[in-house]
Design an enzyme around this catalytic site. Structure first.
Site, PDB file in Angstrom:
ATOM      1  N   ASP A 138     -11.625   1.155   5.880  1.00 33.11           N
ATOM      2  CA  ASP A 138     -12.246   2.469   6.076  1.00 33.11           C
ATOM      3  C   ASP A 138     -13.764   2.376   6.195  1.00 33.11           C
ATOM      4  O   ASP A 138     -14.439   3.398   6.326  1.00 33.11           O
ATOM      5  CB  ASP A 138     -11.946   3.395   4.890  1.00 33.11           C
ATOM      6  CG  ASP A 138     -10.477   3.756   4.779  1.00 33.11           C
ATOM      7  OD1 ASP A 138      -9.794   3.778   5.819  1.00 33.11           O
ATOM      8  OD2 ASP A 138     -10.018   4.020   3.649  1.00 33.11           O
ATOM      9  N   ASP A 180       0.865  -1.179   0.000  1.00 37.51           N
ATOM     10  CA  ASP A 180       0.000   0.000   0.000  1.00 37.51           C
ATOM     11  C   ASP A 180       0.903   1.232   0.000  1.00 37.51           C
ATOM     12  O   ASP A 180       1.503   1.567   1.017  1.00 37.51           O
ATOM     13  CB  ASP A 180      -0.839  -0.066   1.291  1.00 37.51           C
ATOM     14  CG  ASP A 180      -2.094   0.775   1.236  1.00 37.51           C
ATOM     15  OD1 ASP A 180      -2.079   1.812   0.545  1.00 37.51           O
ATOM     16  OD2 ASP A 180      -3.082   0.402   1.895  1.00 37.51           O
ATOM     17  N   GLU A 222      -6.813   3.970  -5.508  1.00 34.21           N
ATOM     18  CA  GLU A 222      -8.000   4.413  -4.774  1.00 34.21           C
ATOM     19  C   GLU A 222      -8.444   5.733  -5.395  1.00 34.21           C
ATOM     20  O   GLU A 222      -7.736   6.728  -5.304  1.00 34.21           O
ATOM     21  CB  GLU A 222      -7.667   4.587  -3.291  1.00 34.21           C
ATOM     22  CG  GLU A 222      -8.904   4.776  -2.451  1.00 34.21           C
ATOM     23  CD  GLU A 222      -8.598   5.305  -1.053  1.00 34.21           C
ATOM     24  OE1 GLU A 222      -9.466   5.184  -0.187  1.00 34.21           O
ATOM     25  OE2 GLU A 222      -7.516   5.866  -0.831  1.00 34.21           O
TER      26      GLU A 222
HETATM   27  O1  TEU Z   1      -8.525   6.779   2.390  1.00 34.52           O
HETATM   28  C1  TEU Z   1      -8.920   7.913   1.708  1.00 34.52           C
HETATM   29  C2  TEU Z   1     -10.270   8.286   1.880  1.00 34.52           C
HETATM   30  O2  TEU Z   1     -10.702   9.134   1.153  1.00 34.52           O
HETATM   31  C3  TEU Z   1     -11.117   7.607   2.909  1.00 34.52           C
HETATM   32  O3  TEU Z   1     -10.586   7.605   4.173  1.00 34.52           O
HETATM   33  C4  TEU Z   1     -12.365   8.319   2.907  1.00 34.52           C
HETATM   34  O4  TEU Z   1     -12.229   9.533   3.575  1.00 34.52           O
HETATM   35  C5  TEU Z   1     -13.414   7.530   3.581  1.00 34.52           C
HETATM   36  O5  TEU Z   1     -13.305   6.195   3.269  1.00 34.52           O
HETATM   37  C6  TEU Z   1     -14.726   8.082   3.098  1.00 34.52           C
HETATM   38  O6  TEU Z   1     -15.719   7.151   3.173  1.00 34.52           O
HETATM   39  C7  TEU Z   1      -7.196   6.446   2.338  1.00 34.52           C
HETATM   40  C8  TEU Z   1      -6.930   5.297   3.275  1.00 34.52           C
HETATM   41  O7  TEU Z   1      -7.646   4.169   2.871  1.00 34.52           O
HETATM   42  C9  TEU Z   1      -7.263   5.734   4.662  1.00 34.52           C
HETATM   43  O8  TEU Z   1      -7.124   4.697   5.589  1.00 34.52           O
HETATM   44  C10 TEU Z   1      -6.346   6.880   5.009  1.00 34.52           C
HETATM   45  O9  TEU Z   1      -6.693   7.390   6.261  1.00 34.52           O
HETATM   46  C11 TEU Z   1      -6.432   8.013   3.977  1.00 34.52           C
HETATM   47  O10 TEU Z   1      -6.352   7.532   2.662  1.00 34.52           O
HETATM   48  C12 TEU Z   1      -5.287   8.966   4.153  1.00 34.52           C
HETATM   49  O11 TEU Z   1      -4.092   8.389   3.749  1.00 34.52           O
END
Ligand code: TEU
Ligand code: CA
Length: 634
Positions: free
Chosen positions: A415, A184, A343
């Site tokens: 998340d 990641d 993502e």
């Molecule tokens: O997530 C990005 C992100 O946009 C999500 O956290 C989003 O805000 C949430 O899912 C909305 O439903 C990535 C990673 O997966 C997350 O764990 C990190 O905190 C984030 O980036 C920052 O790096």
């Protein structure tokens, strides 16, 4: 409308649908107004002009919004080429990917924190499940403000997780079992403790200063109105320097300036360094956010409200995103037999077509999250999730995404709260629902992703108090809600349902006190009390368990050309029952899903169909709640 022509107030809505950004944005707008996209592409609404939006939305979308929308629509002029699709066979189209959240998978040394040797202990379990590739959450050196998504050193392993030798043996052990390892990479931002940021702060004239978005200004001169995705403004002030720096996530996650060629070079070198070590590819964290509109202009408040955060239209698919990804691929993973998933929240079908077409040289696949919440709902809202709109959204990706592109199929990640609890809060259909999701997951076209514990049907955690939460987003959200005047009791209910910590409780290996996660006395986050019933050991020996069903489903998919590469057709479905078909070298499969927790009428005849898998022992005239069946056509 001709390709590349400018969109104006008098352009018709249905014409806008034919531009990539326009398509995705209008589709999203209509979704929020509760209007079906087909009503626009085929019906009379399509003939309305963009300029009439304020009127048809009863003022919800105002003139300033229109201006912002037009700028946005015209900024993304690129169209995908219409060349023949390559349709190549690839290992990453066949592999089932399993996401490991390192902190919560298995603790090998009793300190209560999951670690790399712990993951190695459990590789045989994954192999046995039928996993083809592992997506490993970030394990880089980090001050842990956001559980590792704030990287201090990309070439060093977080001490709590082990050593670089442990990482090397993980790569070896994964490969020895015929699996692949994806890591990641968090490249949109670094920790404020990364050497680049420290140098940038210490010496404002160093080249590192321009690795980030620093802006001069006094206390009252915040550079723009963007929100952080984790509550509050997206700017952190450095008073001694009369300056601000941009952070879309926590105050310690500083956004990198990808417009600086040196930054792009450094990041490509990091990717190569890991590929040379032997990893097989990447999950690229929030990669669609890396290009920001020049000058970082203010976000439109209406768009902000619609999307949940002000400013997103200036970076969710920024002006140079495609170009930076092409360069990144050329200079790093494009030179290897690798797989990359980005993502890319907010990028709908058309923009994702730009990001993933096999003729584009950017990413292999993306994660889009539009199916993860119901229309007009956000993650922290209190509501029971309805599978029907989710299924409609997934079907759009099956039928409208180009043959040049390969979807991903997932329902959970680190998340998101657990799907079992979202769609069946009282738990009475937990197992049936979990198995229905598995049925979809392994029969739709695309690379399936399992998030750890999903294969057990794990649920949200009944955290007893605020002190039991760990996630920075959750804690910020709680303060934000109190700040808006909400009562502590009510705010607590919201975080309880939406918290990312719901997915981050320890993996449940057995029914002992710490669920077999750690041999130590405690864990960094509480163990879900439901581990007494829901755990690997118990489910392993039970042919009716969610785990056993996952194993059977994965075995079925792995041996089937139809389920992996086959054509996809929607069958005779109703509002509540979804039927689709896959067809390939090994024949035809029909999948039948009752998307509701209620009894429903069957929509197809079972003549000539042989039932090969299902989540109820038998199937009758009427479909049971969340009933799922896979048939082979005789
Ligand atoms: O997530 C990005 C992100 O946009 C999500 O956290 C989003 O805000 C949430 O899912 C909305 O439903 C990535 C990673 O997966 C997350 O764990 C990190 O905190 C984030 O980036 C920052 O790096
Ligand atoms: Ca440990």
């Amino acid at each position: 409308m001709k390709k590349g022509s400018t969109i104006t107030r008098s352009s018709r809505l249905k014409d806008v649908l034919s531009s990539p950004a326009g398509h995705d944005i209008i589709a999203r707008l209509l979704y929020s107004l509760g209007i079906d996209e087909k009503a626009v592409s085929r019906g009379p609404i399509g003939n309305l002009s963009i300029g009439s939006l304020p009127k048809i939305s009863f003022g919800k979308f105002d003139q300033a919004f229109l201006d912002a929308l037009l700028t946005l629509l015209n900024s993304q002029a690129e169209y995908p080429e219409e060349t023949p699709a390559k349709k190549e066979k690839k290992w990453w189209k066949e592999a089932v990917v399993y996401q490991v959240y390192p902190r919560s998978f298995r603790d090998s040394n009793g300190d209560g924190i999951g670690d790399i040797p712990g993951i190695i202990e459990k590789l045989d379990y994954l192999k046995d499940l039928g996993v083809g590739a592992i997506w490993l959450g970030p394990v880089f050196d980090s001050p842990n403000d956001d559980n590792g998504y704030d990287v201090r050193d990309y070439r060093k392993i977080q001490q709590e997780f082990g050593t670089m030798e442990d990482m090397d043996s993980l790569i070896r052990e994964v490969h020895r079992r015929g699996m692949k390892l994806l890591i990641d990479l968090v490249l949109n931002h670094t920790s404020d403790e990364h050497a680049w940021f420290r140098k940038a702060l210490e010496d404002p004239s160093s080249p590192c200063r321009d690795y980030y978005f620093f802006r001069r200004g006094g206390e009252k001169q915040i550079p723009n109105n963007w929100d952080s995705l984790f509550s509050g403004p997206a700017w952190r002030r450095f008073p001694e320097q009369e300056a601000w720096a941009l952070h879309l996530f926590t105050k310690k996650q500083m956004d990198l300036n990808w417009d600086n060629p040196a930054v792009r070079r450094e990041l490509a070198q990091i990717a190569c360094w890991w590929l040379d070590k032997g990893v097989d590819g990447f999950r690229l964290d929030v990669i669609s956010f890396i290009s920001k509109d020049e000058g970082l202009p203010d976000g439109n408040p209406v768009i902000g409200q619609l999307m949940g955060f002000t400013g997103v239209e200036h970076y969710f698919h920024g002006p140079h995103l495609d170009q930076y990804l092409q360069q990144f691929r050329r200079e790093s993973f494009g030179k290897y037999d690798s797989y990359t998933v980005g993502e890319c929240a907010g990028n709908g079908i058309m923009l994702s077509r730009l990001l993933t077409g096999d003729d584009r040289g950017e990413l292999d696949t993306v994660f889009n999250f539009d199916h993860c919440e119901n229309p007009k709902r956000k993650r922290f809202d209190l509501y029971t999730f309805d599978l029907r709109p989710m299924a409609r959204e997934l079907l759009r990706w099956q039928t409208e995404y180009s043959p040049h592109c390969w979807p991903t199929v997932f329902f959970e990640n680190h998340d998101l709260p657990r799907m079992t609890s979202k769609a069946c809060p009282d738990g009475f259909c937990r197992k049936e629902l979990a198995k229905l999701l598995a049925t979809m997951e392994f029969t739709l076209r695309g690379t399936p992703y399992i998030y750890q514990g999903q294969e057990l049907g794990m649920e949200n955690c009944p955290f007893p108090s605020l002190g039991d939460f760990r996630d920075v987003e959750t804690l910020n959200k709680y303060s934000e809600l109190l700040g808006k005047g909400m009562s502590p009791r009510r705010a607590f209910r919201h975080i309880l349902c939406g918290s990312r910590d719901n997915a981050r409780t320890p993996m449940q290996w057995d029914d002992t006190r710490m669920a077999g996660f750690t041999d130590g006395p405690s864990s960094w986050i509480m163990v879900n009390p439901d581990h007494r019933d829901i755990n690997v050991e118990t489910e392993d020996g039970d042919p009716d368990s969610v785990l056993s069903y996952y194993r059977r489903m994965i075995r079925l998919r792995r041996g089937s050309d139809a389920l992996i590469y086959g054509d996809f057709f929607v069958g005779n479905s109703s509002r509540d029952v979804l039927v689709y078909e896959r067809k390939g070298e090994d024949g035809r499969y029909v999948v039948e899903l009752n998307l509701t927790p209620r009894f429903q009428k069957r929509t197809i005849s079972l003549e000539r169909l042989e039932r090969i898998l299902g989540n109820y022992e038998k199937t009758g005239q009427i479909l049971h709640p969340f009933e799922a069946n896979v048939y082979k056509v005789r």
